[in-house]
Design a protein around this motif. Structure first.
Motif, PDB file in Angstrom:
ATOM      1  N   LYS A 149       0.903  -1.075  -0.154  1.00  0.00           N
ATOM      2  CA  LYS A 149       0.033  -0.053   0.020  1.00  0.00           C
ATOM      3  C   LYS A 149       0.902   1.112   0.010  1.00  0.00           C
ATOM      4  O   LYS A 149       1.720   1.457   1.024  1.00  0.00           O
ATOM      5  CB  LYS A 149      -1.008   0.077   1.272  1.00  0.00           C
ATOM      6  N   LYS A 190       2.016   4.930   0.656  1.00  0.00           N
ATOM      7  CA  LYS A 190       2.042   5.860   1.348  1.00  0.00           C
ATOM      8  C   LYS A 190       3.047   6.886   1.471  1.00  0.00           C
ATOM      9  O   LYS A 190       4.236   6.810   1.194  1.00  0.00           O
ATOM     10  CB  LYS A 190       1.630   5.312   2.879  1.00  0.00           C
ATOM     11  N   CYS A 207      -1.786  15.123  -1.359  1.00  0.00           N
ATOM     12  CA  CYS A 207      -2.760  13.896  -1.264  1.00  0.00           C
ATOM     13  C   CYS A 207      -2.101  12.617  -0.475  1.00  0.00           C
ATOM     14  O   CYS A 207      -0.970  12.403  -0.767  1.00  0.00           O
ATOM     15  CB  CYS A 207      -3.161  13.500  -2.373  1.00  0.00           C
ATOM     16  N   MET A 208      -2.712  12.379   0.650  1.00  0.00           N
ATOM     17  CA  MET A 208      -2.230  11.174   1.392  1.00  0.00           C
ATOM     18  C   MET A 208      -2.703   9.691   0.912  1.00  0.00           C
ATOM     19  O   MET A 208      -2.438   8.616   1.525  1.00  0.00           O
ATOM     20  CB  MET A 208      -2.592  11.239   2.795  1.00  0.00           C
ATOM     21  N   HIS A 209      -3.428   9.663  -0.307  1.00  0.00           N
ATOM     22  CA  HIS A 209      -3.837   8.584  -1.096  1.00  0.00           C
ATOM     23  C   HIS A 209      -4.623   7.434   0.165  1.00  0.00           C
ATOM     24  O   HIS A 209      -4.136   6.382   0.311  1.00  0.00           O
ATOM     25  CB  HIS A 209      -2.654   8.246  -1.590  1.00  0.00           C
ATOM     26  N   CYS A 210      -5.662   8.222   0.875  1.00  0.00           N
ATOM     27  CA  CYS A 210      -6.443   7.589   1.928  1.00  0.00           C
ATOM     28  C   CYS A 210      -6.849   6.239   1.448  1.00  0.00           C
ATOM     29  O   CYS A 210      -7.340   6.038   0.257  1.00  0.00           O
ATOM     30  CB  CYS A 210      -7.511   8.521   2.266  1.00  0.00           C
ATOM     31  N   THR A 211      -6.980   5.273   2.380  1.00  0.00           N
ATOM     32  CA  THR A 211      -7.341   3.881   2.098  1.00  0.00           C
ATOM     33  C   THR A 211      -8.998   3.860   1.714  1.00  0.00           C
ATOM     34  O   THR A 211      -9.520   3.370   0.758  1.00  0.00           O
ATOM     35  CB  THR A 211      -6.880   2.909   3.043  1.00  0.00           C
ATOM     36  N   ASP A 212      -9.425   5.021   2.490  1.00  0.00           N
ATOM     37  CA  ASP A 212     -11.002   5.040   2.307  1.00  0.00           C
ATOM     38  C   ASP A 212     -11.163   6.576   2.027  1.00  0.00           C
ATOM     39  O   ASP A 212     -11.688   7.470   2.845  1.00  0.00           O
ATOM     40  CB  ASP A 212     -11.844   4.640   3.485  1.00  0.00           C
ATOM     41  N   ALA A 213     -10.845   6.889   0.620  1.00  0.00           N
ATOM     42  CA  ALA A 213     -10.585   8.337   0.408  1.00  0.00           C
ATOM     43  C   ALA A 213     -11.900   9.199   0.684  1.00  0.00           C
ATOM     44  O   ALA A 213     -12.939   8.633  -0.161  1.00  0.00           O
ATOM     45  CB  ALA A 213     -10.085   8.280  -1.014  1.00  0.00           C
ATOM     46  N   CYS A 259     -12.477  11.970  -0.668  1.00  0.00           N
ATOM     47  CA  CYS A 259     -12.960  12.657  -1.921  1.00  0.00           C
ATOM     48  C   CYS A 259     -13.525  11.808  -2.756  1.00  0.00           C
ATOM     49  O   CYS A 259     -14.756  12.266  -3.374  1.00  0.00           O
ATOM     50  CB  CYS A 259     -11.601  13.263  -2.696  1.00  0.00           C
ATOM     51  N   THR A 312      -8.933   3.884  -7.461  1.00  0.00           N
ATOM     52  CA  THR A 312      -7.546   3.446  -6.809  1.00  0.00           C
ATOM     53  C   THR A 312      -6.634   2.187  -7.360  1.00  0.00           C
ATOM     54  O   THR A 312      -7.494   1.207  -7.852  1.00  0.00           O
ATOM     55  CB  THR A 312      -8.009   3.171  -5.261  1.00  0.00           C
ATOM     56  N   CYS A 329     -11.531  16.702   1.459  1.00  0.00           N
ATOM     57  CA  CYS A 329     -10.203  16.558   1.869  1.00  0.00           C
ATOM     58  C   CYS A 329      -9.757  17.064   3.354  1.00  0.00           C
ATOM     59  O   CYS A 329      -9.639  18.025   3.357  1.00  0.00           O
ATOM     60  CB  CYS A 329      -9.443  16.688   0.900  1.00  0.00           C
TER      61      CYS A 329
END
Lengths: 67, 198
Positions: free
Chosen positions: B3, B5, B55-61, B63, B74, B97
């Motif tokens: 993943k 990050k 952008c932290m490229h969230c797991t459950d984004a 946005c 994703t 965000c």
């Protein structure tokens, strides 16, 4: 004769021009909630490849760790 | 499965803005748009801390959750990307965000060859176009990841404060640093989340 031709031609051209505004694209993307319908990114498939992930892991260890 | 990050070590960041410059240079980000920025907490006070944010490229984004046209997707390794052909530039993602990552180029500047569409950090992974193509570069910037490289901001970081890559490897690197410093984790937000005594 010429006047008669103009009487037919001018309205015909006008009708054709008006009809161009009625053009409907058949490529409309119909929205479904929560479903991505954009262009396919080749990276999505590529990123699932273990060899690709290993290459990025090696790169991380090579470039971003303390020497 | 890896993943991807970002991790910014606040103890190492010297607020040089090298990451911002590297990002702008590699992706040819225009004036007025900052895919990445350095935030300084308690600026000017002894003990000030700086962190580099994008952008932290969230797991459950969030946005992606609020996007009315679902233009986000994703990759298998967790990089959050979007399709500018679907984006309508509504700005919902900016409200959602927590990092202020989404940017909106001025329509007058025609940045990235589109008008008012959202732009954000792509983890240097381009977008939904042929990797390395001119079309991809004009719309989304460089695709370094497809070339086997990692984001330019992290690779150019002089103090190695900013790290980018597989989250497990990053956690391992950071853990070793903390042990070497002989202290508890100094991750930004740690005290707020867990209290000063933990």
């Amino acid at each position: 004769m010429k006047t008669r031709f103009l009487f037919v031609a001018i309205p015909l051209v006008a009708v054709l021009l008006l009809l161009t505004g009625c053009y409907e694209s058949r490529d409309v993307t119909l929205h479904d909630a929560g479903v991505y319908k954009g262009q396919t990114d080749p990276l999505v498939e590529m990123s699932a490849d273990p060899a690709y992930q290993e290459r990025l892991r090696e790169r991380l260890l090579m470039v971003q760790t303390d020497r | 499965m890896a993943k991807m990050k970002f991790l910014c070590d606040a103890e190492r960041c010297i607020e040089c803005n090298g990451c911002v410059t590297a990002c702008k240079n590699v992706n040819e980000v225009p004036w007025g748009i900052n895919r990445r920025r350095v935030v300084t907490l308690n600026d000017g006070v002894p003990g000030e801390k700086s962190i580099s944010v994008a952008c932290m490229h969230c797991t459950d984004a969030p946005c992606a959750a609020v996007c009315p046209v679902d233009c986000f997707y994703t990759t298998a390794d967790g990089v959050v990307l979007h399709d500018k052909d679907l984006c309508i530039g509504c700005g919902y993602c900016f409200y959602a965000c927590p990092f202020g990552a989404p940017q909106y180029p001025s329509p007058q500047e025609r940045a990235f060859a589109v008008r008012g569409k959202m732009d954000k950090c792509t983890f240097c992974a381009g977008g939904p176009e042929e990797p390395g193509s001119q079309a991809e570069f004009e719309k989304y910037g460089a695709n370094r990841v497809a070339e086997g490289k990692l984001p330019a901001c992290a690779e150019m970081c002089a103090t190695k404060a900013l790290l980018a890559g597989d989250g497990d490897v990053l956690a391992d690197i950071y853990r070793k640093r903390v042990l070497r410093r002989a202290g508890r984790p100094q991750t930004w937000g740690w005290e707020k989340a867990y209290g000063a005594d933990v």
